[in-house]
Design a protein around this motif. Sequence first.
Motif, PDB file in Angstrom:
ATOM      1  N   PRO A 214       0.999  -1.658   0.217  1.00 21.01           N
ATOM      2  CA  PRO A 214       0.504  -0.088   0.239  1.00 21.01           C
ATOM      3  C   PRO A 214       1.106   0.790  -0.029  1.00 21.01           C
ATOM      4  O   PRO A 214       0.391   2.357   0.022  1.00 21.01           O
ATOM      5  N   ASN A 215       2.197   1.398   0.090  1.00 23.38           N
ATOM      6  CA  ASN A 215       3.144   2.234  -0.148  1.00 23.38           C
ATOM      7  C   ASN A 215       3.343   2.386  -0.933  1.00 23.38           C
ATOM      8  O   ASN A 215       3.756   2.450  -2.265  1.00 23.38           O
ATOM      9  N   LYS A 216       3.026   4.215  -1.904  1.00 22.48           N
ATOM     10  CA  LYS A 216       2.845   5.269  -2.768  1.00 22.48           C
ATOM     11  C   LYS A 216       3.906   5.657  -2.648  1.00 22.48           C
ATOM     12  O   LYS A 216       4.229   5.967  -4.678  1.00 22.48           O
ATOM     13  N   ILE A 217       5.113   5.379  -2.573  1.00 21.22           N
ATOM     14  CA  ILE A 217       6.464   5.831  -3.177  1.00 21.22           C
ATOM     15  C   ILE A 217       6.650   5.610  -4.212  1.00 21.22           C
ATOM     16  O   ILE A 217       6.916   6.432  -4.720  1.00 21.22           O
ATOM     17  N   ALA A 218       6.726   4.653  -4.033  1.00 16.54           N
ATOM     18  CA  ALA A 218       7.899   3.656  -5.390  1.00 16.54           C
ATOM     19  C   ALA A 218       6.472   4.534  -6.689  1.00 16.54           C
ATOM     20  O   ALA A 218       7.159   4.752  -8.113  1.00 16.54           O
ATOM     21  N   THR A 219       5.741   3.856  -6.570  1.00 18.84           N
ATOM     22  CA  THR A 219       4.469   4.414  -7.770  1.00 18.84           C
ATOM     23  C   THR A 219       4.191   6.015  -8.187  1.00 18.84           C
ATOM     24  O   THR A 219       3.901   6.105  -9.089  1.00 18.84           O
ATOM     25  N   SER A 220       4.790   6.604  -7.275  1.00 20.42           N
ATOM     26  CA  SER A 220       4.505   8.318  -7.481  1.00 20.42           C
ATOM     27  C   SER A 220       5.684   8.658  -6.993  1.00 20.42           C
ATOM     28  O   SER A 220       5.687  10.306  -7.800  1.00 20.42           O
ATOM     29  N   SER A 221       6.478   8.485  -7.670  1.00 17.77           N
ATOM     30  CA  SER A 221       7.762   8.762  -7.957  1.00 17.77           C
ATOM     31  C   SER A 221       8.040   8.719  -9.246  1.00 17.77           C
ATOM     32  O   SER A 221       7.287   9.355 -10.048  1.00 17.77           O
ATOM     33  N   GLY A 222       9.426   9.708  -9.715  1.00 19.43           N
ATOM     34  CA  GLY A 222      10.049   9.397 -10.768  1.00 19.43           C
ATOM     35  C   GLY A 222       8.937   8.500 -11.724  1.00 19.43           C
ATOM     36  O   GLY A 222       9.211   7.355 -12.098  1.00 19.43           O
ATOM     37  N   TYR A 223       8.937   8.814 -13.193  1.00 16.79           N
ATOM     38  CA  TYR A 223       8.176   8.329 -14.208  1.00 16.79           C
ATOM     39  C   TYR A 223       8.598   6.870 -14.771  1.00 16.79           C
ATOM     40  O   TYR A 223       8.701   6.080 -14.314  1.00 16.79           O
ATOM     41  N   LEU A 224      10.308   8.066 -14.752  1.00 18.44           N
ATOM     42  CA  LEU A 224      11.483   7.110 -15.665  1.00 18.44           C
ATOM     43  C   LEU A 224      11.475   5.596 -14.444  1.00 18.44           C
ATOM     44  O   LEU A 224      11.753   3.814 -15.181  1.00 18.44           O
ATOM     45  N   GLN A 225      11.798   5.959 -12.863  1.00 17.48           N
ATOM     46  CA  GLN A 225      11.772   4.885 -12.275  1.00 17.48           C
ATOM     47  C   GLN A 225      10.097   3.822 -12.137  1.00 17.48           C
ATOM     48  O   GLN A 225       9.879   2.760 -11.975  1.00 17.48           O
ATOM     49  N   TYR A 226       9.260   3.837 -12.013  1.00 20.37           N
ATOM     50  CA  TYR A 226       7.684   3.665 -11.986  1.00 20.37           C
ATOM     51  C   TYR A 226       8.767   2.408 -13.639  1.00 20.37           C
ATOM     52  O   TYR A 226       7.859   1.749 -12.977  1.00 20.37           O
ATOM     53  N   GLN A 227       8.384   3.282 -14.576  1.00 18.22           N
ATOM     54  CA  GLN A 227       8.494   2.345 -15.718  1.00 18.22           C
ATOM     55  C   GLN A 227       9.909   1.139 -15.242  1.00 18.22           C
ATOM     56  O   GLN A 227       9.218  -0.069 -15.881  1.00 18.22           O
ATOM     57  N   ARG A 228      10.624   1.804 -14.847  1.00 20.69           N
ATOM     58  CA  ARG A 228      11.758   0.595 -14.774  1.00 20.69           C
ATOM     59  C   ARG A 228      11.539  -0.557 -14.133  1.00 20.69           C
ATOM     60  O   ARG A 228      11.540  -1.783 -13.853  1.00 20.69           O
ATOM     61  N   LEU A 229      10.431  -0.232 -12.968  1.00 17.85           N
ATOM     62  CA  LEU A 229       9.688  -1.455 -11.691  1.00 17.85           C
ATOM     63  C   LEU A 229       9.133  -2.164 -12.728  1.00 17.85           C
ATOM     64  O   LEU A 229       9.274  -3.648 -12.467  1.00 17.85           O
ATOM     65  N   LYS A 230       8.623  -2.144 -13.190  1.00 10.01           N
ATOM     66  CA  LYS A 230       7.664  -2.793 -14.217  1.00 10.01           C
ATOM     67  C   LYS A 230       7.923  -3.123 -14.856  1.00 10.01           C
ATOM     68  O   LYS A 230       7.696  -4.722 -15.257  1.00 10.01           O
ATOM     69  N   ARG A 231       8.988  -2.878 -15.511  1.00 16.75           N
ATOM     70  CA  ARG A 231       9.876  -3.879 -16.400  1.00 16.75           C
ATOM     71  C   ARG A 231      10.615  -4.680 -15.661  1.00 16.75           C
ATOM     72  O   ARG A 231      10.837  -6.118 -17.116  1.00 16.75           O
ATOM     73  N   ILE A 232      11.111  -4.363 -14.841  1.00 13.40           N
ATOM     74  CA  ILE A 232      12.221  -5.463 -14.447  1.00 13.40           C
ATOM     75  C   ILE A 232      10.971  -6.704 -14.067  1.00 13.40           C
ATOM     76  O   ILE A 232      11.360  -7.612 -13.733  1.00 13.40           O
ATOM     77  N   ALA A 233       9.954  -6.329 -13.108  1.00  9.03           N
ATOM     78  CA  ALA A 233       8.696  -7.616 -12.400  1.00  9.03           C
ATOM     79  C   ALA A 233       8.577  -8.165 -14.184  1.00  9.03           C
ATOM     80  O   ALA A 233       8.388  -9.891 -14.059  1.00  9.03           O
ATOM     81  N   GLU A 234       8.027  -7.274 -15.332  1.00 11.92           N
ATOM     82  CA  GLU A 234       7.859  -8.223 -16.150  1.00 11.92           C
ATOM     83  C   GLU A 234       9.055  -9.187 -16.561  1.00 11.92           C
ATOM     84  O   GLU A 234       8.592  -9.763 -17.021  1.00 11.92           O
ATOM     85  N   LYS A 235      10.060  -9.177 -17.187  1.00  3.68           N
ATOM     86  CA  LYS A 235      11.511  -9.405 -17.343  1.00  3.68           C
ATOM     87  C   LYS A 235      11.219 -10.448 -16.310  1.00  3.68           C
ATOM     88  O   LYS A 235      11.947 -11.554 -16.535  1.00  3.68           O
TER      89      LYS A 235
END
Length: 818
Positions: A579-600
Motif C-alpha cells: 500500500p506504500n505509494k512512494i515507489a509508484t508515485s516517484s519519478g515516471y522513469l523509475q515507475y516504468q523501470r520497476l514495471k519492466r523488471i517485474a515483467e522481465k
Amino acid sequence: MKVLKFGGSSVGHPDRIRGIVEILKGYYATGDHFTVVFSAFGGVTDQLIEMSELAEQGDDRYGQLFDAFSERHQTAITTLLGETALYRETSQQMRRSHEVLKNLLYGIFLVREASPRTMDYVLSFGERSSAYIISQALQQAGVPTEFLDARRIIKTDKTFGNAKVNFEKSYQKIKQHYVEHPKVQVVTGFIASAKGGLTTTLGRGGSDYTASLLAAGLKASAIEIWTDVNGVLTADPRRVKKAFTIPTMTYAEAMEMSHFGAKVIYPPTLMPALQQRIPLYIKNTFAPEFEGTKVSEDSNPEGAAVRGISSINNVALCTVSGTGMFGVPGIAARIFGALAQAGINIILITQGSSEHAISFAVQPAVAEDARLAVEAAFAFEIERGVVNTVKVERELCVVAIIGENMRYQPGISGRLFRALGQNGINAVAIAQGSSELNVSVVIAKEDETKALNALHESFFLSDHKTLHLFIVGVGLIGGTLLQQIQKQNEYLRERRGMEVKVVGLANSKKMLFDAEGIDLADWKDQLRQADTAIDLAVFVGRMRDLNLSNSIFVDNTADKKIATFYEHILDESISISTPNKIATSSGYLQYQRLKRIAEKRGVQFRYETNVGAGLPVISTLRDLIDSGDRITKIEGVLSGSLSYIFNTFDGSRPFAAVVREAKEKGFTEPDPRIDLSGKDVARKILILARETGVALDAEQVTIDSFLPQEASEAADVSAFFTVLEERAAYFEQLLQQAQQEEKVLRMIATLEGEIATIGIQAVGRDNPFFTLSGSDNMIVFTTDRYSVRPLVVRGPGAGAEVTAAGVFAEIIQIGTLS
C-alpha cells in the motif's frame, strides 16, 4: 522365500533392534520363509574408517575410538540378551573378534599404512559384529537362526573397496548353502571374499546389494529393504517438506532416482532383481504397517507422468566449443574417450543441434582433470584456434524429473521450465534422452532447494501451493493483515489449496525469520524477543539467501527508504505487494523501470491499495484498458479522510472542529495538512494516470488548494488548528455558497486527457459524488463504452481492515498467477 535387509539406522541401538526382532517374529509366526541381511550398527562404518585413519597417521587416539566401538557392542549384547548362557557365549565370541580388530589397527599404527585391502578387512568387523549379535537375539526370542558370514557365499574379484561379483560362482554357493541350512540365515551385508579368502567389500549400498544377490541366487519371491523412511519419496524430504511416498515404480524409474541422489536405493541393488524380475519393497522399520514402495517391472501408462524429482547437489559443467567442431565426425568420441582414459565419470551430457558445443557435467573434484584431458586431446585444434579451451563452470547442481510416463504426456518440459522461470531460476544446461525417462536441468547450486520445491509443487501439488511472505511494517495495517492471514489460512488450505507462510517479519526496531513459518498466534512476542536489529539491507539479503519458492515481499509502511529496495527485490524474482505509494508515485522513469523488471523476471509488482485501499480501482482500470476500452476521463474522491471531513462539515460545527474530530478518529495523518493539502490525492491520481499510459510526473499535477496560506505555513499542528479556528468564516462561506445552490463540497481529483487537477468542487444531485457519505471513496470512469453512464467504484477508502484485506487479496492473486 523372501530376503529382508535392515540398514544401519534400523539397528542404531538396542531398542530399535528389539523392534526388528518383533517384526521378524511376526514373519516366522506366519510361516513365511525368509533370510535377513544386516548392515553395521548406525555410524559404525564411519567410526571404523576414522580409527583406521588415525592409526595410519600414527595418532594413538584410535585406541579410544576402538574402546568406544567395543563397548557399544558389548552394551548391546547385555541389553538384548541379559544374564543368560547365550549372553556369555555371544560376549566371549565378540571379544575374540574385536581382539583381532585391535591387533589389526595396531599393525596399521606401526606401519603407517591402511591399504584398500586392509580397509576392506577392517570394515568387515561392522557387519560381522551386528549380524552375529542380532542372530543371537533372534534365537533367544524363539526364532531358529544361524549366523552367516557372506564371505562364504559371495565371491568377487580383488577390486578392494568396490569389488566386482562373480555371479555364477556366488549363485551356486548361495543355493548350496541354503539347501544345507534350513534355519533362518542372518547374513552380513556389504562384505564378500575374493580368491584365497581375502575380504572384499561391495561399495556404496553394499548391504542392499547383498540382499539382491541372495534373492537372485535363491529366486526369491521378494526383496524387502527396511530403512528409516516410508519408501521412495517424490523428493528429498530434507529439502522438500511436502514430499510423499511413491507407492509403485518401475526398475528404470528407481535406477534414475538412485543415479540422481535418492539414497534409499542404489543402482547395483536393482540389477540382480531386474534380471530375475524379483519385486523389491522399500519399507520403514519404525512404521512396519506402512506399505512403502514397490519396485517392479510393472508399468502403468495411465499413471502419473512424473514419479519423482531428484538432484545431484554439486557438479561442475565443462563445455567444449569452437567452429572446428561443426560437422566434424568423431568429436564426441574423442572427448569422451579422453575422459574415459582419465577415469572420469560423466554425470550428464548435452549438445546443441548446431554441433558448435558439447557440455558435460562431472564431480567438481575431477573438473580440472577433465579439462586437462580434453584440452590434451584437442591440443592441435586449440593451437589453431578452431576449438576453444574448455570452459569450466562450478557451483552448479543437476535437478531431474523422472518418470516412464512422461513420453505419453505432452507439455511436461514446458511445465518444468515454467515452474523454474516463475521462481527466477535460470537453466544453464538441459538434457533429455530419447526415452524421455528423465529431463535434467543444470542450475545454480544455490537454487537447488528452491527448484526442488517449485517442481514438486508443480508436478505433485498442482492443486496446492505455499506462499512465503516477508512482511515489513506490522503496525495498524500490518498487524491487521497478520490477523486476517491467521484466521483465513485453514480456509485457503482446504478450499483453495494454498498455504500462506509468514517467514520474515520486521518493524522499526527488530526483524525475525523462520523458514518453516512464524507462528502467527504469538508473532508479537516473537518479534519483541528477536535479537536482530532492523537493517533493511540485511532483511532483503536474508530474503534472497533463503531463496524460497513463491516468495512475496509485503511493505505495509509509507517509508521512502524501503521503496528504494524494490528494484533489487524484483530483480531477485520476488513479487511485491504494497500500500506504500512512494515507489509508484516517484519519478515516471523509475515507475516504468520497476514495471519492466517485474515483467522481465516474471514476478508481480502489485499496488492495488495505493488507490482506494481495498477497492478494486487499479484492477478495474487495467481490465478496461486490456479489453480495448479507451479512458476519456477519471474523476475521484480519493481520500477517505477528506471524504469524511466534507461529508461531516454541514455547518452545525466549525470546520476546525470537524478536522479535529477526523484526526482523533484516526482518519487523517497526525498532521492533517498532509491530507488537506491534496498531496496524497495527487499521488493517487498520478498513479491512475500512469496506469492509463499517461507519462505524468508529480509536478505536472495541478492542486488548487483551498487552505488559507497562513494555515499551510503554520509552525506546527497546534498553530494550524488555531488558524482554522480564526478563519472559520472563510470555511463557512465556502459551505454556504454550495448550500445556496443545493450542492455539497467535495475534494475531487480529475484526469482528462493528459491533464490532472485537484480541487474543491460544489456538486449537485445529478453528480455521483453528491451521495457520498462517511469516509467512502468514489472513482468515476468515463470511457468509450461507459460514456452515457460512467462506471462507478465506491466504498470505504481508508481503514486498516479494508487496506489489509486489499493487500491480502493481492497476495492470493499473486499466488494464483505464479
